[in-house]
Structure formats: C-alpha cells, structure tokens
Motif scaffolding. Structure first.
Motif, PDB file in Angstrom:
ATOM      1  N   LYS A 111     -30.413   9.498  18.770  1.00  0.00           N
ATOM      2  CA  LYS A 111     -29.280   8.818  19.434  1.00  0.00           C
ATOM      3  C   LYS A 111     -28.300   8.298  18.373  1.00  0.00           C
ATOM      4  CE  LYS A 111     -30.290   6.128  22.976  1.00  0.00           C
ATOM      5  NZ  LYS A 111     -30.588   4.976  23.879  1.00  0.00           N
ATOM      6  N   ASP A 153     -32.618  -9.021  23.500  1.00  0.00           N
ATOM      7  CA  ASP A 153     -33.477  -8.261  24.403  1.00  0.00           C
ATOM      8  C   ASP A 153     -34.471  -9.226  25.054  1.00  0.00           C
ATOM      9  OD1 ASP A 153     -34.146  -4.978  24.613  1.00  0.00           O
ATOM     10  OD2 ASP A 153     -35.642  -6.386  25.399  1.00  0.00           O
ATOM     11  N   THR A 155     -37.257  -8.508  26.624  1.00  0.00           N
ATOM     12  CA  THR A 155     -38.661  -8.077  26.676  1.00  0.00           C
ATOM     13  C   THR A 155     -39.386  -8.588  25.438  1.00  0.00           C
ATOM     14  OG1 THR A 155     -38.004  -6.125  27.929  1.00  0.00           O
ATOM     15  CG2 THR A 155     -40.170  -6.052  26.886  1.00  0.00           C
TER      16      THR A 155
HETATM   17  C1  LIG Z   1     -33.960   1.717  27.655  1.00  0.00           C
HETATM   18  S1  LIG Z   1     -34.115   0.329  26.617  1.00  0.00           S
HETATM   19  C2  LIG Z   1     -32.871   0.693  25.397  1.00  0.00           C
HETATM   20  C3  LIG Z   1     -33.219   0.226  24.023  1.00  0.00           C
HETATM   21  C4  LIG Z   1     -32.201   0.613  22.940  1.00  0.00           C
HETATM   22  N1  LIG Z   1     -30.935  -0.014  23.170  1.00  0.00           N
HETATM   23  C5  LIG Z   1     -32.032   2.105  22.852  1.00  0.00           C
HETATM   24  O1  LIG Z   1     -30.961   2.590  23.212  1.00  0.00           O
HETATM   25  O2  LIG Z   1     -32.961   2.800  22.428  1.00  0.00           O
HETATM   26  C6  LIG Z   1     -33.314  -0.941  27.581  1.00  0.00           C
HETATM   27  C7  LIG Z   1     -33.520  -2.328  27.024  1.00  0.00           C
HETATM   28  O3  LIG Z   1     -32.643  -3.223  27.698  1.00  0.00           O
HETATM   29  C8  LIG Z   1     -33.295  -4.451  27.850  1.00  0.00           C
HETATM   30  N2  LIG Z   1     -32.611  -5.169  28.951  1.00  0.00           N
HETATM   31  C9  LIG Z   1     -32.823  -5.051  30.283  1.00  0.00           C
HETATM   32  N3  LIG Z   1     -32.006  -5.870  30.961  1.00  0.00           N
HETATM   33  C10 LIG Z   1     -31.250  -6.520  30.038  1.00  0.00           C
HETATM   34  C11 LIG Z   1     -30.225  -7.512  30.108  1.00  0.00           C
HETATM   35  N4  LIG Z   1     -29.839  -8.006  31.278  1.00  0.00           N
HETATM   36  N5  LIG Z   1     -29.678  -7.972  28.968  1.00  0.00           N
HETATM   37  C12 LIG Z   1     -30.078  -7.463  27.774  1.00  0.00           C
HETATM   38  N6  LIG Z   1     -31.060  -6.534  27.655  1.00  0.00           N
HETATM   39  C13 LIG Z   1     -31.637  -6.068  28.756  1.00  0.00           C
HETATM   40  C14 LIG Z   1     -34.753  -4.088  28.110  1.00  0.00           C
HETATM   41  O4  LIG Z   1     -35.625  -5.136  27.762  1.00  0.00           O
HETATM   42  C15 LIG Z   1     -34.922  -2.861  27.230  1.00  0.00           C
HETATM   43  O5  LIG Z   1     -35.490  -3.175  25.978  1.00  0.00           O
END
Ligand SMILES: C[S@@+](CC[C@H](N)C(=O)[O-])C[C@H]1O[C@@H](n2cnc3c(N)ncnc32)[C@H](O)[C@@H]1O
Length: 324
Positions: A111, A153, A155
C-alpha cells in the motif's frame, strides 16, 4: 506505557495544545483494565521486553529494520520472539526486530509503495495517520522524513504492538494514541498531511469522517485517503445488507466517481485518484504471526471475484486531495 510528553515540543506546542488538554482523560479511559480483559497480559509482556541497544535502524524500507540480529545473544532473541508473539494477531507490517521477521497478515508495504510517489514530500511535515493500526505506516512516514507523526487508533492491541516496536526502536518523534478520530479536538488544524487508510468504510457517516479529517488539516494541507471501492459510475455505492468479506462493521463502499463527489462536497480541492488495486492473497494472507482466517477464506472458491456473501471482491482506491 508510552511517554507522550515529547508530543509537545516547541514547534507543536500551540498547534497540538487542544489535544494535550484532552489526552490524559482519553488515555485513562481507553486503558481502563475493566474494559479489556487482555490488557494486563499485554502490559506484562511489554514490561518484560529485554532492553537491547539497536546498532541499526532503517525505516525507509519495505520491512523496517529495528536492531540487528547480532545485537543480543540467541537466548535473548528467543525471549523477544516469545514475548512479541503474545501480541498475536499481527495484522500490519512486516517488521524485522533484531533479526526476527514479524510476517504479518498484510504486506502493508505494498500500500505504501502505491501511494509514496504521489503524496507531497514528507520532510519537515507534521503528519496524522487516522486508524493507523499498529503504526506500520507511521514508521514509514517517519522514514520518509516527516518531522513528527501522530497515529490514532482505538484498538488497544494495535497500540500495544506499536509500543513493543517502539521499545526496541527507542525515542523517535512518532506516537500512537488510543483515540478515535471523533475523540480529536474540534477544529485543530495542526497537520500538514493527514492519512486515512482503511477506515472510511468502517464509518456509518462517511461524510462526517471526511469533514473531520479536513478540520485537522492546515490550510493547503493534503489528505491521503484509501478505502474500499466498487466498480461503477456516479452515485453508485454499495451498502452491504450484513457482512462484507466476513467483516461485520462495513458500511459504505462507493464507486470512485461517487467518492470523488463526496470529497468535492466536503470542500476538498485538487482531487486526484492515484490508484485502484484489487486485493490479492499475496497482499493479505494467513501467516505464522496471524493464524486466523484471511482474504482467501472470504472469497468464493468457484469465483474469487466475489466475496462469500456474493458481493464484489475487495478493491481499494487511493485519493489525494487538498484542504483549500
Ligand atoms: C483496516 S485497518 C487500517 C489500518 C491501516 N491504516 C492500514 O491502512 O493498513 C482500520 C483501522 O481503523 C481503526 N478505526 C476504526 N474506527 C476508527 C475511528 N473511528 N477512528 C480512528 N480509527 C478507527 C481500527 O481500529 C483499525 O485499526
């Protein structure tokens, strides 16, 4: 626990002041042991990580290198590997920590390669990575020259994995805070570049997400947005009835034309679609460090162009846009 004090250096003091004001309460709330049964185990593993001085750190590479294999005896390396494995599942990476290859579910480097040549150069920039996962791309942003990187984040496992990596890397101007985008202070235009990658489709209100990202950008600042898309024209958007590729929390998956319209409506300028890529099992797969189901378990065996729910298989787009 990560020391967040270096967040406020002389240059960011006033810009990040509103964040600093809310941070202690938000962090205490996020790290409330009553909310997460595994937190104690992760904190114990963090506390037991051996202290090893890294002779080599390379961040501007697909597999960031933190420490060399010969920096510690083999027995210590085995202890480190055992402790790092306590943070299973490792989804974003890869990393090489004192010669230990953390082979994560995602080849997140792919990515980064797709977007790296299209964004404004990062040297000297204050950067925010929203939904940064365990911070893999935050390290890459730092490796690309960013002055300071703040990842957020919610999580906790991701935050703990980041802290484990930072334990070995030492003090760098990169921080991952256990916050959501919605937790961020109102109107704090503190960042030159804001990334939101893999988050938009998790939001029930994607336009509010785009507006809130804009509020955090300086005038003239750049947004890099990556999300799931469908093939299709203007006004087309998929709202899965229930799960999408076995994921529960997926809401809107727009076509690229629809997403460009959303960005425009939210006031962004110079909107550019820089990449569309179908996700492959080379990029997202089960590994020794992420032993659960992965992409190939979420696609139909007879037709990998469809998810198990019969929806179009994951395809991701990257947009770059400017805050006026
Ligand atoms: C699919 S992962 C993407 C991780 C990284 N950005 C990537 O592109 O590889 C989505 C992430 O968004 C976080 N997330 C979910 N809702 C969110 C929010 N409201 N604000 C910030 N982060 C959030 C989740 O905890 C998760 O780690």
């Amino acid at each position: 626990m990560e020391n967040y004090a270096p967040l406020l250096d002389d240059t960011t003091q006033s810009a990040l002041g509103p964040l600093w004001d809310i941070l202690p309460e938000k962090v205490a709330h996020a790290l409330d042991p009553a909310k997460h049964g595994d937190l104690g185990g992760w904190q114990e593993a963090l506390a037991r990580l051996p202290v090893v001085k890294p002779t080599r750190i390379e961040l501007d590479t697909d597999k960031p290198i933190i420490g060399a294999e010969g920096d510690c005896p083999e027995a210590i390396r085995e202890t480190i590997e055992g402790l790092l494995r306590k943070f299973h599942p490792w989804r974003k990476g890869p990393f090489l920590v004192h010669g230990i290859h953390i082979d994560t579910e995602w080849r997140s480097d792919l990515k980064w390669r797709r977007l790296q040549g299209h964004i404004e150069p990062l040297p000297g920039k204050n950067v925010l990575d929203v939904g940064c996962g365990n911070g893999y791309h935050c390290w890459r942003m730092l490796g690309a020259g960013a002055k300071r990187v703040v990842g957020i984040d919610p999580t906790l496992l991701n935050v703990m994995q980041f802290q484990a990596i930072k334990h070995f890397a030492g003090e760098w101007p990169v921080h991952v805070l256990p916050l959501t985008l919605e937790d961020m202070p109102e109107k704090m235009p503190a960042f030159d570049t804001v990334f939101s990658m893999g988050v938009l489709y998790h939001r029930r209100s994607p336009l509010d997400h785009l507006l809130k990202l804009r509020d955090l950008l300086q005038p003239g600042g750049e947004l890099a947005l990556e999300t799931l898309v469908i093939e299709g024209g203007d006004l087309q958007v998929l709202l899965p009835e229930d799960r999408y590729a076995r994921m529960r929390n997926v809401w809107f998956i727009p076509s690229c034309a629809t997403l460009a319209g959303w960005l425009k409506r939210c006031g962004y300028l110079d909107i550019k679609l820089i990449d569309v890529t179908r996700t492959t099992p080379e990029e997202q797969r089960t590994t020794d460090w992420m032993r659960f189901q992965s992409l190939s378990d979420c696609l139909q065996t007879s037709d990998p162009g469809l998810t198990v729910e019969g929806l179009p298989a994951p395809r991701r787009a990257i947009f770059i846009a400017k805050n006026p």
